[in-house]
Design a protein around this motif. Structure first.
Motif, PDB file in Angstrom:
ATOM      1  N   UNK A  56       0.803  -1.227   0.000  1.00 19.71           N
ATOM      2  CA  UNK A  56       0.000   0.000   0.000  1.00 19.71           C
ATOM      3  C   UNK A  56       0.829   1.267   0.000  1.00 19.71           C
ATOM      4  N   UNK A  57       2.059   1.156   0.434  1.00 19.65           N
ATOM      5  CA  UNK A  57       2.876   2.362   0.526  1.00 19.65           C
ATOM      6  C   UNK A  57       3.730   2.528  -0.730  1.00 19.65           C
ATOM      7  N   UNK A  58       4.022   3.778  -1.067  1.00 16.83           N
ATOM      8  CA  UNK A  58       4.877   4.012  -2.233  1.00 16.83           C
ATOM      9  C   UNK A  58       6.332   3.624  -1.930  1.00 16.83           C
ATOM     10  N   UNK A  59       7.182   3.834  -2.921  1.00 13.15           N
ATOM     11  CA  UNK A  59       8.569   3.402  -2.773  1.00 13.15           C
ATOM     12  C   UNK A  59       9.319   4.267  -1.760  1.00 13.15           C
ATOM     13  N   UNK A  60      10.412   3.712  -1.256  1.00 20.27           N
ATOM     14  CA  UNK A  60      11.221   4.434  -0.279  1.00 20.27           C
ATOM     15  C   UNK A  60      11.698   5.773  -0.831  1.00 20.27           C
ATOM     16  N   UNK A  61      12.182   5.752  -2.065  1.00 24.47           N
ATOM     17  CA  UNK A  61      12.723   7.000  -2.627  1.00 24.47           C
ATOM     18  C   UNK A  61      11.674   8.080  -2.716  1.00 24.47           C
ATOM     19  N   UNK A  62      10.454   7.680  -3.048  1.00 25.07           N
ATOM     20  CA  UNK A  62       9.390   8.676  -3.177  1.00 25.07           C
ATOM     21  C   UNK A  62       9.059   9.266  -1.817  1.00 25.07           C
ATOM     22  N   UNK A  63       8.953   8.401  -0.796  1.00 24.50           N
ATOM     23  CA  UNK A  63       8.650   8.886   0.547  1.00 24.50           C
ATOM     24  C   UNK A  63       9.761   9.803   1.029  1.00 24.50           C
ATOM     25  N   UNK A  64      10.990   9.399   0.754  1.00 27.84           N
ATOM     26  CA  UNK A  64      12.140  10.187   1.178  1.00 27.84           C
ATOM     27  C   UNK A  64      12.125  11.550   0.501  1.00 27.84           C
ATOM     28  N   UNK A  65      11.871  11.532  -0.820  1.00 25.90           N
ATOM     29  CA  UNK A  65      11.867  12.793  -1.565  1.00 25.90           C
ATOM     30  C   UNK A  65      10.751  13.709  -1.067  1.00 25.90           C
ATOM     31  N   UNK A  66       9.585  13.112  -0.791  1.00 25.54           N
ATOM     32  CA  UNK A  66       8.454  13.926  -0.330  1.00 25.54           C
ATOM     33  C   UNK A  66       8.783  14.525   1.038  1.00 25.54           C
ATOM     34  N   UNK A  67       9.359  13.720   1.921  1.00 20.25           N
ATOM     35  CA  UNK A  67       9.732  14.217   3.244  1.00 20.25           C
ATOM     36  C   UNK A  67      10.733  15.357   3.127  1.00 20.25           C
ATOM     37  N   UNK A  68      11.682  15.175   2.231  1.00 24.05           N
ATOM     38  CA  UNK A  68      12.717  16.187   2.049  1.00 24.05           C
ATOM     39  C   UNK A  68      12.112  17.493   1.553  1.00 24.05           C
ATOM     40  N   UNK A  69      11.234  17.384   0.546  1.00 24.63           N
ATOM     41  CA  UNK A  69      10.590  18.589   0.028  1.00 24.63           C
ATOM     42  C   UNK A  69       9.800  19.294   1.122  1.00 24.63           C
ATOM     43  N   UNK A  70       9.065  18.513   1.906  1.00 27.13           N
ATOM     44  CA  UNK A  70       8.287  19.117   2.991  1.00 27.13           C
ATOM     45  C   UNK A  70       9.209  19.875   3.934  1.00 27.13           C
ATOM     46  N   UNK A  71      10.369  19.310   4.190  1.00 29.31           N
ATOM     47  CA  UNK A  71      11.279  19.984   5.115  1.00 29.31           C
ATOM     48  C   UNK A  71      11.848  21.251   4.501  1.00 29.31           C
ATOM     49  N   UNK A  72      12.179  21.186   3.215  1.00 27.17           N
ATOM     50  CA  UNK A  72      12.685  22.395   2.554  1.00 27.17           C
ATOM     51  C   UNK A  72      11.618  23.498   2.594  1.00 27.17           C
ATOM     52  N   UNK A  73      10.396  23.107   2.241  1.00 26.23           N
ATOM     53  CA  UNK A  73       9.299  24.081   2.252  1.00 26.23           C
ATOM     54  C   UNK A  73       9.084  24.613   3.671  1.00 26.23           C
ATOM     55  N   UNK A  74       9.029  23.680   4.623  1.00 32.03           N
ATOM     56  CA  UNK A  74       8.794  24.068   6.003  1.00 32.03           C
ATOM     57  C   UNK A  74       9.881  25.012   6.492  1.00 32.03           C
ATOM     58  N   UNK A  75      11.110  24.680   6.143  1.00 32.96           N
ATOM     59  CA  UNK A  75      12.238  25.480   6.610  1.00 32.96           C
ATOM     60  C   UNK A  75      12.184  26.893   6.029  1.00 32.96           C
ATOM     61  N   UNK A  76      11.835  26.961   4.746  1.00 36.44           N
ATOM     62  CA  UNK A  76      11.737  28.267   4.098  1.00 36.44           C
ATOM     63  C   UNK A  76      10.685  29.134   4.799  1.00 36.44           C
ATOM     64  N   UNK A  77       9.514  28.535   5.021  1.00 37.32           N
ATOM     65  CA  UNK A  77       8.444  29.301   5.647  1.00 37.32           C
ATOM     66  C   UNK A  77       8.781  29.643   7.090  1.00 37.32           C
ATOM     67  N   UNK A  78       9.375  28.692   7.799  1.00 34.09           N
ATOM     68  CA  UNK A  78       9.710  28.955   9.202  1.00 34.09           C
ATOM     69  C   UNK A  78      10.704  30.109   9.289  1.00 34.09           C
ATOM     70  N   UNK A  79      11.698  30.069   8.396  1.00 35.81           N
ATOM     71  CA  UNK A  79      12.700  31.132   8.402  1.00 35.81           C
ATOM     72  C   UNK A  79      12.036  32.475   8.124  1.00 35.81           C
ATOM     73  N   UNK A  80      11.223  32.524   7.085  1.00 36.16           N
ATOM     74  CA  UNK A  80      10.527  33.770   6.752  1.00 36.16           C
ATOM     75  C   UNK A  80       9.669  34.213   7.929  1.00 36.16           C
TER      76      UNK A  80
END
Lengths: 431, 273
Positions: free
Chosen positions: B167-191
């Motif tokens: 049921x779950x997607x591949x490891x790389x996809x989950x990893x990439x999604x988590x990473x993007x969320x962190x980049x986005x989160x970090x950008x907004x948190x910093x701002x």
């Protein structure tokens, strides 16, 4: 085709052998090449008792599907053909042949097309093989109304079974199971670098799958460099020396190992040392060798996954069990299709078609009369009756010639075609 | 207003049900329903927030009810964006229930507000609040992706391909999604933090006053900064990154709630109830 005995509705007859009834030595004798098939179709086409014929030959089955007015005689001909072709004594052959008639034959054809009768249930090749066999038969003009319809229905059933059940969902071969796993680690195999260590059928099939998934560079390491070169050429890859494996560990994403080496080919510390330089990119080992080539403890290293042949076997067995469960759903679809085919088959008789045609036209005419009358108002019963009598007379006169024509059709072939066209022309089989 | 709150809760509840059903039955229609229902819920939710803003001219963070509601709103917004960008529908099994539970808790809280100060409508204040909330929501999703990653990796490592493996997607996809969320989160948190500093300067005359909230925000920021730094330099990814994003989110939760309830400080008024 030469003229065949007319009138009676013929029967569908199937004679054959498959992986369950016949041992491989026998199936080998019976395997027909393309030219054999052509010749066989020609021969069978000459037999007066056989009106339509198709010949299916794969490595797991040889089947002859016929339409005949005289099933017993036709079965004898077919058996004689098989016996002379394979050079096998009729008594030996009798023990392994199965014969299906009517609904049973229809069901068998549907099951084979849907891969429910395959050795590897759900394997997709059989449908292609069946289409090829059918194409050959149409080229040789040995099919007619009934086989055309039967085969088209079979292809449709196969498609339905495939899309509505999970019969083909999960890998049941070792190599394919490895690829499916790789897709759960890497989102896409595109551009992933592959290292093949050693050689072997399963390993090579796995690499072929990877190439089909557009993997990136392929490296082939073999103890004998010459053999490595050959394999590399086959996959358009690059041959490397066995000592160069270490240098490829930081680069490769998928490593498939299948050597005859009694020792481990890749040890834990070799991999541990490159994790950092790989920047933790995932590394997937597929170890198809017995004894194993890849140290199983490598699996405990971060972002590194090792599957050996037993792990993969475990997966394929689980998947096979799933497929068999799904096959039960497929059988229900086949049951439905057999019943539907039976209805069509029976419609080849003249009377039901004539009755259906009449009732359809009457239905239309009566409905229109009622519609018109309801708009008029103030009509008497006498007027109504007169109108209905007129309508009946018109229906009778319109249907007189077509009915006579259909009833006079003597020759079976022409009859089946004409009835079929009539039913389609007037859409008599609408639900 | 109360009707709208109930509508939002019902829609989020429905969406949650759809996503959970999708997890079990894997029918595409289910996650499509979940997606559109969540979107409808978000529209109603936005209406509530805008209504308060228009009526009072202040950001609706005047009490714990409004703060939680805004957090739920941010989770829904970020999830819909991630879903749109990554097609990572499975994250819905975190996002929809998260938005739902935040709203349910919020709805149980009293609605009365303290006196509205005019600074609540300052540009820097609005920017600060919205950025930080969106950033936090992105981190919440990163945490969700991290949990899914650990579940999936465990299945693959242990060769025990159970319920989740298929049921779950591949490891790389989950990893990439988590990473993007962190980049986005970090950008907004910093701002958001920068906006907060500027706002503090304009109100209190200084950028930094060693308030517990400020200290913990800095800690959170540093934790995420470390995670990103490690990823970019030595390639921290996969399991370690997943674990780290879960821990980092725990720190964030403490900064968000723990500081207000345990340490007090100048953000206390936003979580009053």
């Amino acid at each position: 085709m030469i003229p065949k005995t007319p009138d009676t509705i013929p029967e569908i007859l199937l004679v054959g052998l498959n992986h369950e009834t016949a041992p491989v030595e026998l199936r080998e004798c019976m395997a027909l090449s393309e030219t054999d098939t052509e010749k066989g179709l020609q021969d069978l086409g000459q037999v007066p008792d056989i009106r339509e014929a198709m010949l299916l030959s794969t490595c797991n089955r040889v089947e002859i599907l016929t339409v005949t007015g005289n099933p017993d005689a036709a079965a004898r001909h077919v058996k004689a053909f098989l016996s002379s072709f394979g050079g096998i004594a009729p008594s030996v052959l009798d023990a392994v042949l199965y014969t299906h008639r009517g609904d049973a034959a229809v069901r068998h054809v549907f099951r084979v097309a849907a891969s429910l009768d395959s050795m590897m249930v759900g394997e997709p090749q059989i449908l292609g093989q069946m289409k090829e066999a059918y194409r050959m038969a149409t080229i040789k003009k040995t099919t007619g109304v009934i086989l055309n319809r039967l085969l088209h229905r079979a292809f449709f059933v196969a498609k339905r079974v495939r899309s509505e059940t999970g019969i083909g969902d999960h890998a049941v071969s070792i190599s394919y199971a490895a690829i499916e796993l790789a897709k759960k680690i890497f989102e896409t195999l595109e551009g992933k670098k592959v290292l093949l260590i050693g050689a072997g059928e399963m390993a090579e099939i796995a690499v072929e799958h990877l190439v089909r998934n557009r993997s990136g560079a392929i490296f082939v390491a073999n103890r004998t460099f010459q053999r490595g070169l050959e394999l590399a050429r086959k996959f358009k890859g690059q041959a490397v020396r066995f000592e160069e494996i270490d240098g490829l560990l930081p680069v490769a994403d998928i490593i498939i190992s299948s050597t005859g080496s009694p020792d481990m080919v890749i040890r834990r510390d070799q991999v541990k040392g490159v994790i950092r330089s790989r920047k933790n990119r995932p590394l997937f080992f597929i170890d198809i060798a017995v004894p194993r080539d890849i140290d199983p403890s490598i699996n405990q290293l971060p972002n590194t996954y090792v599957y050996d042949i037993d792990d993969l076997k475990g997966i394929t067995e689980e998947n096979m069990a799933d497929r068999l469960r799904e096959a039960a759903k497929g059988e229900r679809i086949v049951d439905e299709a057999v019943a539907a085919f039976r209805r069509w088959y029976e419609s080849l008789e003249v009377v039901p078609t004539v009755v259906a045609l009449r009732s359809k036209i009457e239905r239309i005419v009566y409905a229109e009369i009622e519609k018109t009358l309801s708009g008029w108002g103030g009509t008497t019963d006498v007027q109504r009756q007169a109108l209905y009598r007129m309508a009946d007379a018109m229906v009778n006169k319109i249907l007189h010639d077509p009915t006579l024509y259909l009833k006079d059709l003597a020759r079976y072939d022409a009859k089946a075609v004409t009835l079929d066209i009539t039913r389609k022309l007037f859409n008599l089989d609408e639900k | 207003m109360e009707d709208l709150v109930s509508a939002v809760i019902s829609l989020y509840l429905l969406s949650t049900a759809c996503y959970l059903a999708y997890l079990f039955f894997q029918k595409d229609a289910l996650h499509h329903f979940g997606y559109y229902i969540l979107f409808a819920g978000l529209l109603c939710h936005s209406a509530i927030i805008i209504a308060v803003f228009v009526q009072t001219g202040a950001m609706p963070v005047r009490n714990l009810f409004e703060t939680l509601s805004l957090a739920a709103w941010a989770v829904a917004v970020v999830f819909l964006a991630v879903r749109h960008r990554f097609k990572l529908k499975i994250l819905g099994i975190f996002a929809a229930p998260a938005a739902l539970s935040l709203m349910v808790v919020a709805s149980q809280l009293p609605r009365h507000t303290g006196p509205v100060k005019d600074i609540f409508s300052s540009f820097w204040f609005v920017l600060h609040v919205v950025s930080v909330f969106v950033g936090d929501a992105a981190f919440a999703l990163a945490c969700g992706a991290g949990i899914l990653y650990l579940v999936q990796e465990r299945a693959i490592k242990n060769k025990s391909r159970g319920f989740f493996f298929r049921r779950l997607p591949s490891l790389e996809r989950l990893d990439a999604a988590g990473y993007t969320c962190i980049v986005v989160g970090f950008t907004f948190l910093t701002a958001g933090l920068i906006a907060g500093f500027i706002y503090a300067k304009s109100v209190w005359g200084r950028f930094w006053s060693w308030d517990p909230k400020e200290v913990w925000s800095a800690v959170t920021w540093l934790v995420y900064a470390a995670l990103l730094h490690e990823r970019l330099t030595v390639g921290w990814r996969g399991r370690r990154a997943a674990i780290f994003s879960i821990i980092a989110f725990a720190v964030l939760l403490f900064t968000f709630f723990g500081v207000n309830f345990l340490l007090k400080g100048h953000h206390g008024e936003f979580t009053r109830f």
